[in-house]
Design a protein around this motif. Structure first.
Motif, PDB file in Angstrom:
ATOM      1  N   ALA A   1      -5.731   8.836   0.597  1.00  0.00           N
ATOM      2  CA  ALA A   1      -5.890   7.501   0.042  1.00  0.00           C
ATOM      3  C   ALA A   1      -5.908   7.686  -1.505  1.00  0.00           C
ATOM      4  O   ALA A   1      -4.882   6.866  -2.630  1.00  0.00           O
ATOM      5  CB  ALA A   1      -6.996   6.896   0.352  1.00  0.00           C
TER       6      ALA A   1
ATOM      7  N   SER B   1     -16.025   0.375  -6.443  1.00  0.00           N
ATOM      8  CA  SER B   1     -15.631  -0.642  -5.743  1.00  0.00           C
ATOM      9  C   SER B   1     -15.458  -1.970  -6.492  1.00  0.00           C
ATOM     10  O   SER B   1     -14.807  -3.425  -6.312  1.00  0.00           O
ATOM     11  CB  SER B   1     -16.518  -1.323  -4.288  1.00  0.00           C
ATOM     12  OG  SER B   1     -16.612  -0.529  -3.861  1.00  0.00           O
TER      13      SER B   1
ATOM     14  N   ARG C   1      -7.423  -0.240  -4.107  1.00  0.00           N
ATOM     15  CA  ARG C   1      -7.670  -0.590  -2.968  1.00  0.00           C
ATOM     16  C   ARG C   1      -7.995   1.374  -2.558  1.00  0.00           C
ATOM     17  O   ARG C   1      -9.058   1.508  -2.388  1.00  0.00           O
ATOM     18  CB  ARG C   1      -7.004  -1.548  -1.343  1.00  0.00           C
ATOM     19  CG  ARG C   1      -7.248  -2.159  -2.956  1.00  0.00           C
ATOM     20  CD  ARG C   1      -6.426  -3.350  -1.329  1.00  0.00           C
ATOM     21  NE  ARG C   1      -5.151  -2.967  -1.244  1.00  0.00           N
ATOM     22  CZ  ARG C   1      -4.066  -3.223  -1.427  1.00  0.00           C
ATOM     23  NH1 ARG C   1      -3.990  -4.167  -3.058  1.00  0.00           N
ATOM     24  NH2 ARG C   1      -2.546  -3.321  -1.112  1.00  0.00           N
ATOM     25  N   ASN C   2      -6.577   1.559  -2.465  1.00  0.00           N
ATOM     26  CA  ASN C   2      -6.369   3.454  -2.911  1.00  0.00           C
ATOM     27  C   ASN C   2      -7.866   3.867  -3.393  1.00  0.00           C
ATOM     28  O   ASN C   2      -8.497   4.792  -2.195  1.00  0.00           O
ATOM     29  CB  ASN C   2      -5.745   3.899  -1.861  1.00  0.00           C
ATOM     30  CG  ASN C   2      -4.161   3.388  -1.723  1.00  0.00           C
ATOM     31  OD1 ASN C   2      -4.808   3.157  -0.079  1.00  0.00           O
ATOM     32  ND2 ASN C   2      -3.877   3.013  -1.765  1.00  0.00           N
TER      33      ASN C   2
ATOM     34  N   LYS D   1     -14.998   5.632  -1.115  1.00  0.00           N
ATOM     35  CA  LYS D   1     -15.677   5.120   0.624  1.00  0.00           C
ATOM     36  C   LYS D   1     -16.189   6.862   1.731  1.00  0.00           C
ATOM     37  O   LYS D   1     -16.480   7.346   2.021  1.00  0.00           O
ATOM     38  CB  LYS D   1     -14.704   4.388   1.586  1.00  0.00           C
ATOM     39  CG  LYS D   1     -15.881   4.259   2.801  1.00  0.00           C
ATOM     40  CD  LYS D   1     -15.260   3.050   3.381  1.00  0.00           C
ATOM     41  CE  LYS D   1     -15.524   3.126   4.943  1.00  0.00           C
ATOM     42  NZ  LYS D   1     -15.002   1.783   5.359  1.00  0.00           N
ATOM     43  N   ASP D   2     -14.398   7.358   1.573  1.00  0.00           N
ATOM     44  CA  ASP D   2     -14.176   7.971   2.334  1.00  0.00           C
ATOM     45  C   ASP D   2     -15.145   9.326   1.524  1.00  0.00           C
ATOM     46  O   ASP D   2     -15.579  10.778   2.114  1.00  0.00           O
ATOM     47  CB  ASP D   2     -13.186   8.720   2.501  1.00  0.00           C
ATOM     48  CG  ASP D   2     -12.364   8.065   3.251  1.00  0.00           C
ATOM     49  OD1 ASP D   2     -12.238   7.373   4.657  1.00  0.00           O
ATOM     50  OD2 ASP D   2     -10.767   7.720   2.995  1.00  0.00           O
TER      51      ASP D   2
ATOM     52  N   ASP E   1       1.146  -0.838  -0.069  1.00  0.00           N
ATOM     53  CA  ASP E   1      -0.258   0.206   0.254  1.00  0.00           C
ATOM     54  C   ASP E   1       1.480   1.055   0.047  1.00  0.00           C
ATOM     55  O   ASP E   1       1.887   1.469   0.635  1.00  0.00           O
ATOM     56  CB  ASP E   1      -1.077  -0.430   1.049  1.00  0.00           C
ATOM     57  CG  ASP E   1      -1.971   1.092   1.443  1.00  0.00           C
ATOM     58  OD1 ASP E   1      -1.712   1.881   0.763  1.00  0.00           O
ATOM     59  OD2 ASP E   1      -2.674   0.913   1.712  1.00  0.00           O
TER      60      ASP E   1
ATOM     61  N   SER F   1      -9.879  10.973   2.511  1.00  0.00           N
ATOM     62  CA  SER F   1      -9.936  10.629   1.228  1.00  0.00           C
ATOM     63  C   SER F   1      -8.613  11.242   0.765  1.00  0.00           C
ATOM     64  O   SER F   1      -8.144  10.277  -0.670  1.00  0.00           O
ATOM     65  CB  SER F   1     -11.079  11.633   0.138  1.00  0.00           C
ATOM     66  OG  SER F   1     -11.299  11.729  -1.359  1.00  0.00           O
TER      67      SER F   1
ATOM     68  N   GLU G   1     -11.584   2.941  -1.812  1.00  0.00           N
ATOM     69  CA  GLU G   1     -10.917   3.438  -0.138  1.00  0.00           C
ATOM     70  C   GLU G   1     -11.309   5.205  -0.059  1.00  0.00           C
ATOM     71  O   GLU G   1     -11.986   6.104   0.469  1.00  0.00           O
ATOM     72  CB  GLU G   1      -9.202   3.613   0.397  1.00  0.00           C
ATOM     73  CG  GLU G   1      -9.924   4.275   2.279  1.00  0.00           C
ATOM     74  CD  GLU G   1     -10.601   3.616   2.893  1.00  0.00           C
ATOM     75  OE1 GLU G   1     -11.469   4.553   4.143  1.00  0.00           O
ATOM     76  OE2 GLU G   1     -11.050   2.283   2.980  1.00  0.00           O
ATOM     77  N   SER G   2     -10.827   5.758  -1.703  1.00  0.00           N
ATOM     78  CA  SER G   2     -10.932   7.010  -1.435  1.00  0.00           C
ATOM     79  C   SER G   2     -11.863   7.166  -1.739  1.00  0.00           C
ATOM     80  O   SER G   2     -13.000   8.954  -1.245  1.00  0.00           O
ATOM     81  CB  SER G   2      -9.567   7.846  -2.646  1.00  0.00           C
ATOM     82  OG  SER G   2     -10.277   9.053  -2.982  1.00  0.00           O
TER      83      SER G   2
END
Length: 495
Positions: free
Chosen positions: A306, A101, A152-153, A159-160, A24, A303, A156-157
């Motif tokens: 990420a 996703s 994945r980042n 999602k944030d 990561d 965010s 995550e971004s």
């Protein structure tokens, strides 16, 4: 010699890449530090927050104890178009999370074709025959091996960002409901002032009639009649102006509840003297948990953090596993025979060698965006603390002002009674009565204004403390297992 099946090769490649997939490139994330005073400066003499039973929860406006306001607040949740717009923005962000996703899973497609082709007879090499048919269908599988955490980042971004938008929705909900409550109490304050002014106009009209009759009888000079007439007309003007403000405030309430002003009205209901509900402020650090705008700003920092990982991953190769399984035949009848089977499987890799500084610029952009969101977050926290301090000092001072203004109302009324007695006894001119009446009227209007400001400042303090929102009921989107959103998102849904 040992032969490997396509399934065996896929299993081997996946097993080999799993350890690498843990890489990561995003920096470790920590919530940015902010100045955290031990206590509010203006909370001297204010109630303590332990235990915090007086903190409004959920439908915070019900703590104000007004059924008419409760009914109006319910309409905001179902009809306000600004709230609906904010809710749709949240749904867009949630959908974007679903789109991002999807890259975590293999992409599977089905292709089919039926073509008739003629090649040139003069091409090299010479093809015989020049006319032929081809029929094919295949299942194609593609999967990006996320060695560097780019996917994945990205997820995550997103999602944030979705969580930040949920915080924006909660902020819009809080702002609109607080604006409605403040406008509602302002309207009732205008009703109180209208009652005072209407009673004053009636009293001035009676006084003018009495003085006019006494002037006709030769007892009162014409100057007293003029004074009384001017005083009456001034009071009428004030009453008319107050009516304008009252109607405009009613229109504002109508818009907030999603009703055309021409179809909306509220009954006249003066604001009687009442004690605002007790509000426990908590500690300044608790605003991070209790204010949705602060939480939204913090999620945007996460965010942006990420996104740094996404930008850094661009320096490294992109690995994909590509697979194909299908059939291909020039003869339709033999399309699904074993001899027509085609398949392929294997990894691919790609990396940019020369990009004109694009990746460097992307990294600079990502880091600058992160620094910006950190600054925005810290400023949001500072503003939040400042708003609480403002409302605390306003309420504390208004509690004192209402006491002194009540005393002023009593004193000016006593002075007016004495002035009337002295005037009737012929000891003073009517000018003294007029001056005292004006003082008494202004004291009553000021008293009504302070009562209104106490209620609106209470609303503003509740808003500054985050209303009934908390992180326990919001910002809980999950990448998998359903992204329904709870708390403000669910409560604020409008049709």
């Amino acid at each position: 010699m040992k032969h490997f099946s396509a399934r065996g090769i896929a299993a081997w490649v996946m097993a080999a890449t799993v350890p690498l997939a843990a890489c990561d490139l995003a920096p470790d994330y920590n919530v940015p530090e902010t100045p955290a005073p031990v206590a509010y400066k203006e909370s001297d003499g204010w109630k303590t927050a332990q235990p915090a039973d007086e903190v409004p929860k959920g439908e915070w406006w019900k703590s104000l104890g007004d059924p008419q306001l409760d009914a109006l607040e319910e309409k905001v949740g179902s009809s306000n178009q600004d709230l609906k717009s904010a809710y749709e923005k949240f749904l867009q962000a949630r959908a974007q999370l679903g789109i991002t996703s999807a890259d975590l899973s293999p992409q599977v497609g089905l292709n089919g074709s039926a073509t008739r082709t003629r090649r040139s007879e003069n091409a090299i090499p010479l093809f015989k025959p020049t006319n032929f048919s081809d029929y094919a269908t295949s299942i194609n599988v593609s999967y990006e091996v996320d060695l560097w955490g780019r996917v994945r980042n990205s997820v995550e971004s997103s999602k944030d960002q979705a969580q930040a938008t949920e915080g924006d929705l909660a902020t819009t909900d809080l702002d609109l409901r607080a604006e409605l409550a403040a406008d509602y109490f302002s309207l009732r304050g205008f009703d109180t002032q209208q009652r005072i002014l209407d009673e004053t106009v009636a009293a001035y009209a009676a006084a003018l009639d009495l003085i006019s009759r006494r002037h006709t009888g030769g007892v009162q000079p014409i100057a007293d009649v003029a004074q009384a007439q001017g005083q009456l007309e001034t009071a009428k003007t004030q009453a008319s102006d107050n009516h304008i403000h009252r109607q405009q405030m009613e229109h504002a309430v109508a818009i907030l509840v999603g009703v055309p002003p021409s179809e909306f009205s509220l009954p006249v209901m003066p604001l009687e003297q009442q004690t605002p509900p007790a509000i426990a402020t908590g500690l300044p650090s608790s605003l991070i948990e209790r204010r949705p705008d602060v939480a939204a700003a913090e999620r945007r920092v996460a965010s942006a953090n990420a996104n740094i990982g996404v930008a850094r991953a661009a320096y490294y190769p992109v690995f994909n596993l590509e697979g194909l399984l299908g059939v291909d035949s020039a003869i339709p009848a033999k399309l699904f025979s074993a001899s027509s089977t085609i398949w392929s499987f294997g990894p691919t890799a790609a990396v940019a060698l020369i990009d004109g500084g694009r990746r460097d610029a992307m990294n600079d952009q990502a880091r600058a965006a992160f620094d910006q969101t950190v600054a925005d977050y810290r400023q949001t926290v500072l503003n939040a603390n400042g708003e609480v301090e403002d409302d605390l000092v306003a309420l504390r001072q208004l509690d004192q002002e209402i006491k002194t203004e009540n005393a002023a109302v009593t004193a000016t009324q006593q002075a007016l009674d004495q002035a009337r007695l002295r005037y009737n006894a012929g000891l003073v001119t009517y000018i003294e009565v007029v001056d005292t009446q004006n003082l008494a009227l202004q004291a009553q209007l000021s008293d009504a204004d302070i009562e209104t400001r106490r209620m609106t400042s209470t609303v503003q303090l509740i808003k500054a403390l985050g209303g009934g929102w908390s992180r326990d009921t919001g910002l809980d989107l999950e990448i998998a297992g359903g992204m329904d959103g709870t708390g403000a998102a669910a409560a604020a849904k409008v049709e």
